[in-house]
Design a protein around this motif. Structure first.
Motif, PDB file in Angstrom:
ATOM      1  N   ALA A 291      90.988  75.533 -29.815  1.00 59.72           N
ATOM      2  CA  ALA A 291      91.937  75.609 -28.701  1.00 59.72           C
ATOM      3  C   ALA A 291      91.386  74.917 -27.462  1.00 59.72           C
ATOM      4  N   GLN A 292      90.093  75.065 -27.217  1.00 53.73           N
ATOM      5  CA  GLN A 292      89.509  74.425 -26.032  1.00 53.73           C
ATOM      6  C   GLN A 292      89.429  72.907 -26.191  1.00 53.73           C
ATOM      7  N   ARG A 293      89.192  72.435 -27.409  1.00 51.19           N
ATOM      8  CA  ARG A 293      89.231  70.982 -27.626  1.00 51.19           C
ATOM      9  C   ARG A 293      90.608  70.441 -27.308  1.00 51.19           C
ATOM     10  N   ALA A 294      91.646  71.159 -27.762  1.00 54.14           N
ATOM     11  CA  ALA A 294      93.014  70.721 -27.462  1.00 54.14           C
ATOM     12  C   ALA A 294      93.295  70.799 -25.967  1.00 54.14           C
ATOM     13  N   ALA A 295      92.858  71.877 -25.327  1.00 56.03           N
ATOM     14  CA  ALA A 295      93.092  72.045 -23.895  1.00 56.03           C
ATOM     15  C   ALA A 295      92.444  70.923 -23.097  1.00 56.03           C
ATOM     16  N   ALA A 296      91.271  70.464 -23.532  1.00 56.43           N
ATOM     17  CA  ALA A 296      90.595  69.373 -22.837  1.00 56.43           C
ATOM     18  C   ALA A 296      91.391  68.075 -22.921  1.00 56.43           C
ATOM     19  N   LEU A 297      92.112  67.880 -24.044  1.00 53.83           N
ATOM     20  CA  LEU A 297      92.918  66.674 -24.209  1.00 53.83           C
ATOM     21  C   LEU A 297      94.239  66.750 -23.452  1.00 53.83           C
ATOM     22  N   LEU A 298      94.668  67.950 -23.111  1.00 52.01           N
ATOM     23  CA  LEU A 298      95.977  68.143 -22.482  1.00 52.01           C
ATOM     24  C   LEU A 298      95.890  68.502 -21.003  1.00 52.01           C
ATOM     25  N   GLY A 299      94.773  69.069 -20.589  1.00 51.75           N
ATOM     26  CA  GLY A 299      94.704  69.741 -19.293  1.00 51.75           C
ATOM     27  C   GLY A 299      94.939  68.877 -18.087  1.00 51.75           C
ATOM     28  N   ASP A 300      94.671  67.563 -18.169  1.00 56.48           N
ATOM     29  CA  ASP A 300      94.867  66.720 -16.993  1.00 56.48           C
ATOM     30  C   ASP A 300      96.334  66.410 -16.730  1.00 56.48           C
ATOM     31  N   LYS A 301      97.207  66.685 -17.720  1.00 56.03           N
ATOM     32  CA  LYS A 301      98.628  66.371 -17.556  1.00 56.03           C
ATOM     33  C   LYS A 301      99.527  67.592 -17.710  1.00 56.03           C
ATOM     34  N   LEU A 302      99.099  68.569 -18.520  1.00 55.49           N
ATOM     35  CA  LEU A 302      99.944  69.718 -18.820  1.00 55.49           C
ATOM     36  C   LEU A 302      99.295  70.998 -18.296  1.00 55.49           C
ATOM     37  N   ASP A 303     100.130  71.998 -18.109  1.00 53.86           N
ATOM     38  CA  ASP A 303      99.673  73.331 -17.695  1.00 53.86           C
ATOM     39  C   ASP A 303      99.383  74.132 -18.957  1.00 53.86           C
ATOM     40  N   VAL A 304      98.102  74.338 -19.258  1.00 49.02           N
ATOM     41  CA  VAL A 304      97.695  74.877 -20.553  1.00 49.02           C
ATOM     42  C   VAL A 304      97.382  76.370 -20.454  1.00 49.02           C
ATOM     43  N   THR A 305      97.911  77.123 -21.423  1.00 48.54           N
ATOM     44  CA  THR A 305      97.524  78.510 -21.649  1.00 48.54           C
ATOM     45  C   THR A 305      97.012  78.622 -23.071  1.00 48.54           C
ATOM     46  N   ILE A 306      95.852  79.264 -23.236  1.00 47.05           N
ATOM     47  CA  ILE A 306      95.266  79.443 -24.566  1.00 47.05           C
ATOM     48  C   ILE A 306      95.487  80.883 -25.017  1.00 47.05           C
ATOM     49  N   LEU A 307      95.936  81.042 -26.260  1.00 44.09           N
ATOM     50  CA  LEU A 307      96.096  82.365 -26.863  1.00 44.09           C
ATOM     51  C   LEU A 307      95.154  82.462 -28.056  1.00 44.09           C
ATOM     52  N   LEU A 308      94.178  83.379 -27.964  1.00 43.97           N
ATOM     53  CA  LEU A 308      93.219  83.587 -29.039  1.00 43.97           C
ATOM     54  C   LEU A 308      93.721  84.689 -29.972  1.00 43.97           C
ATOM     55  N   PRO A 309      94.022  84.386 -31.220  1.00 43.15           N
ATOM     56  CA  PRO A 309      94.532  85.425 -32.130  1.00 43.15           C
ATOM     57  C   PRO A 309      93.439  86.331 -32.691  1.00 43.15           C
ATOM     58  N   SER A 310      92.158  85.941 -32.556  1.00 45.91           N
ATOM     59  CA  SER A 310      91.078  86.755 -33.103  1.00 45.91           C
ATOM     60  C   SER A 310      89.772  86.364 -32.430  1.00 45.91           C
ATOM     61  N   ALA A 311      88.733  87.167 -32.661  1.00 48.43           N
ATOM     62  CA  ALA A 311      87.405  86.852 -32.139  1.00 48.43           C
ATOM     63  C   ALA A 311      86.808  85.694 -32.923  1.00 48.43           C
ATOM     64  N   GLY A 312      85.829  85.028 -32.271  1.00 51.21           N
ATOM     65  CA  GLY A 312      85.159  83.923 -32.937  1.00 51.21           C
ATOM     66  C   GLY A 312      85.212  82.664 -32.100  1.00 51.21           C
ATOM     67  N   GLY A 313      84.152  81.866 -32.174  1.00 46.12           N
ATOM     68  CA  GLY A 313      84.104  80.638 -31.411  1.00 46.12           C
ATOM     69  C   GLY A 313      83.475  80.846 -30.046  1.00 46.12           C
ATOM     70  N   ARG A 314      83.547  79.817 -29.212  1.00 49.18           N
ATOM     71  CA  ARG A 314      82.889  79.864 -27.912  1.00 49.18           C
ATOM     72  C   ARG A 314      83.849  79.383 -26.829  1.00 49.18           C
ATOM     73  N   LEU A 315      84.115  80.225 -25.862  1.00 47.01           N
ATOM     74  CA  LEU A 315      84.822  79.788 -24.663  1.00 47.01           C
ATOM     75  C   LEU A 315      83.805  79.208 -23.684  1.00 47.01           C
ATOM     76  N   ALA A 316      84.186  78.157 -23.000  1.00 44.26           N
ATOM     77  CA  ALA A 316      83.295  77.545 -22.020  1.00 44.26           C
ATOM     78  C   ALA A 316      83.047  78.517 -20.869  1.00 44.26           C
ATOM     79  N   GLN A 317      81.908  78.341 -20.214  1.00 43.67           N
ATOM     80  CA  GLN A 317      81.601  79.199 -19.079  1.00 43.67           C
ATOM     81  C   GLN A 317      82.580  78.956 -17.933  1.00 43.67           C
ATOM     82  N   GLN A 318      82.991  77.692 -17.795  1.00 42.66           N
ATOM     83  CA  GLN A 318      83.948  77.352 -16.730  1.00 42.66           C
ATOM     84  C   GLN A 318      85.365  77.635 -17.198  1.00 42.66           C
ATOM     85  N   ARG A 319      86.130  78.321 -16.390  1.00 36.01           N
ATOM     86  CA  ARG A 319      87.500  78.711 -16.762  1.00 36.01           C
ATOM     87  C   ARG A 319      88.464  77.611 -16.309  1.00 36.01           C
ATOM     88  N   ASP A 320      88.766  76.683 -17.228  1.00 43.07           N
ATOM     89  CA  ASP A 320      89.651  75.559 -16.896  1.00 43.07           C
ATOM     90  C   ASP A 320      91.105  75.829 -17.260  1.00 43.07           C
TER      91      ASP A 320
END
Length: 611
Positions: free
Chosen positions: A143-172
């Motif tokens: 989800a964060q990889r996708a958000a990085a590709l979209l964030g400069d043009k779109l207003d992104v909200t991420i929905l995590l359906p389960s635990a696992g993976g790594r969220l960046a320290q910076q809340r973008d």
């Protein structure tokens, strides 16, 4: 290609060709390069302009812009037609073949004549508005990889359906968690509901990592969610988070819902399960490759603003056989729709005016959501009454195109014509590839000269009324090219309708197989399947026009076939459907001795066929 300009001119300007266009004066062989001046001179004339080359369409459009005195595209659109891969590159008519030009003339004349017909009449449009608010559903890393590709043009909200993976320290981007309960809507109007049940509230969490540090079971990772299957209730995390209060094991599950313009689904299983999901939704199954994710992001970035598409259907509620007085009689269109754009409303026909129904219609009917409709036209093909019809092009416009191709082909000396219905997307790509292969691969013969390609938005949009019309107008056969883009229920519906059409023409004594589905599994298989023996055609082609009413067209087509038939049966047995009316033909047998004249059948019949 071996072209005979004078012969093409005669075929296109014959006084017996009311649907034909202008003739051919000169055949150009390098029009896009050395002879470009000839195009510019033609562009200056201001007449309708048809270019028999699709490969260099961009170049010709640029030449038109650069030609002083040439009308702009808004004043005079330029149309293009392919006569190379679809005709000239057939191995049956390469220049080295004896009499190649004469063999090619009927087919190329038919393609040129059809391409010169007027554009279909405009239809109402369906509008979408997207402000670019996108929901990305998936594991933290993807989800964060996708958000990085979209964030400069779109207003992104991420929905995590389960635990696992790594969220960046910076809340973008805004991040929430939960299981998706429901999702509805389309581009610019999605509504998503989810249930948040994890003890960590991501809104309150400061990502200080104290809970990760103290958890003895390693049940908390950098997705800042607790894996409850590992947690042993030590609650050290609660104590570590006391100042912030982001962790609460007593918190009740919370149901949340929000509106979004776009949805990017990175889950293993798609949130929308239908074959054709709504526009504005993309599913890239995890784990997604970088290329797939990038392609999806590039699409999403373009879906901001206002958009329009044609309203593909027309609906006449008064003749709909779905229901009346809350009695359901037909579900053919509902069952076949791969976009789930059609729903039943057996008690309120006409109350939702956006469906195409009119105020005051009798109760009971269907509702078509135009924003979900993708224009496949399968509903119009299976509809037994003609209550729902295809709008762009309308049946009469498509019928004129078929008649023009067949009449021009026959007049130019062509025989045993096949109308090959194919989609403008995957179907066209397969035919172009076949033509290219025929030019260089001796084992591939290419599109046969008797096969006339008819491109449509979707292959399921052309049904039994137009198939029988084509045969009545002189076609030997009608084939439908199907690829991976067709939903399984479309193949079944087309096959069922073809069985009915074949029973009719065979019952009238016309020998051979007239209707078939052509598969495109590989170029070699496609090439082989297009080389089938012709079927018997009518001795005198019909001249009638396709009507806006499906049943009226069927009457005209069958009447003409009957006039040319070698058999005159009292009745023709038609194949039955699996619990639904697949055919617009049939009869009612009333036992007059048992009838009590209660008139319940009259009041329930949505077609007013009983009185």
């Amino acid at each position: 290609m071996a072209l005979d300009g004078p012969a093409l001119a005669r075929a296109l300007t014959s006084p017996q060709n009311p649907d034909g266009g202008n003739g051919v004066e000169v055949v150009h062989t390098t029009l896009c390069r050395r002879e470009a001046g000839a195009f510019q001179r033609a562009a200056k004339d201001g007449d309708d302009l048809l270019v028999a080359c699709t490969q260099e369409s961009r170049l010709f459009l640029e030449l038109n812009e650069q030609t002083e005195g040439a009308p702009g595209l808004a004043e005079r659109p330029i149309r293009f037609v392919n006569i190379r891969e679809s005709a000239g590159w057939s191995r049956d008519a390469l220049p080295q073949v004896a009499g190649a030009a004469a063999k090619l003339t009927p087919k190329i004349a038919a393609l040129l004549a059809a391409a010169q017909l007027p554009e279909p009449e405009p239809v109402p449009t369906v509008s979408y508005q997207s402000a670019g608010r996108v929901l990305v559903v998936g594991a933290a890393d993807h989800a964060q990889r996708a958000a990085a590709l979209l964030g400069d043009k779109l207003d992104v909200t991420i929905l995590l359906p389960s635990a696992g993976g790594r969220l960046a320290q910076q809340r973008d981007a805004a991040v929430c968690e939960g299981r998706v309960d429901s999702i509805t809507g389309w581009l610019g109007a999605f509504r998503v509901s989810w249930t948040s049940a994890n003890p960590i509230d991501l809104d309150l969490c400061t990502r200080c990592n104290a809970c990760i540090d103290v958890c003895p079971e390693n049940a908390i990772d950098f997705s800042y969610q607790i894996d409850l299957s590992l947690c042993k209730s030590h609650r050290a995390c609660v104590a570590a988070c006391e100042a912030v209060g982001a962790i609460d094991f007593q918190r009740e599950p919370r149901q949340q819902n929000d509106a979004f313009d776009l949805v990017l689904d990175l889950g293993r299983d798609a949130l929308f399960r239908m074959h054709q999901p709504p526009q504005g939704y993309l599913h890239v199954a995890a784990p997604a490759s970088e290329g797939a994710l990038l392609a999806a992001a590039l699409k999403m970035r373009e879906w901001v603003g206002e958009f329009e598409k044609p309203k593909f259907f027309q609906y006449k509620a008064k003749i709909c056989a779905h229901s009346r007085n809350e009695v359901v009689g037909c579900r053919a269109c509902i069952d076949v729709c791969s976009a789930q754009a059609i729903r039943s409303d057996a008690s309120l026909k006409g109350r939702v005016l956006g469906s195409g129904a009119a105020a005051g219609d009798p109760p009971g009917g269907i509702i078509v959501e135009p924003h979900l409709c993708v224009g496949c036209g399968a509903c119009t093909t299976v509809c037994p009454s003609g209550a729902i019809s295809y709008a762009t092009p309308r049946p009469a416009e498509q019928g004129r195109r078929i008649r023009t191709m067949l009449s021009t082909y026959t007049r130019a000396g062509g025989k045993d014509a096949v109308v090959l219905v194919h989609s403008q997307q995957a179907g066209a790509d397969h035919l172009l590839a076949l033509g290219r292969a025929a030019r260089s691969d001796r084992s591939v013969r290419g599109l046969p000269l008797r096969v006339l390609p008819l491109d449509v938005w979707h292959t399921a949009s052309v049904g039994i009324d137009l198939w029988l019309t084509a045969v009545a107008h002189g076609a030997s056969q009608v084939w439908v090219l199907m690829t991976d883009e067709e939903a399984p229920q479309y193949r079944a519906a087309v096959a069922e309708q073809m069985a009915v059409a074949e029973a009719i023409v065979q019952g009238l004594g016309f020998d051979g197989e007239h209707f078939r589905i052509v598969e495109a599994a590989s170029l070699k298989e496609l090439d082989s399947s297009l080389r089938q023996p012709p079927a018997q055609s009518v001795a005198r082609p019909g001249t009638f026009s396709v009507q806006s009413d499906k049943r009226a067209t069927l009457d005209l087509a069958i009447d003409h076939l009957l006039s040319q038939a070698s058999l005159r049966p009292d009745a023709i047995d038609l194949p039955g459907g699996a619990g639904r009316p697949i055919s617009p033909f049939g009869n009612l047998l009333v036992d007059t001795e048992r009838c009590t004249m209660c008139l319940s059948c009259v009041s329930a019949c949505p077609e007013a066929a009983l009185a």
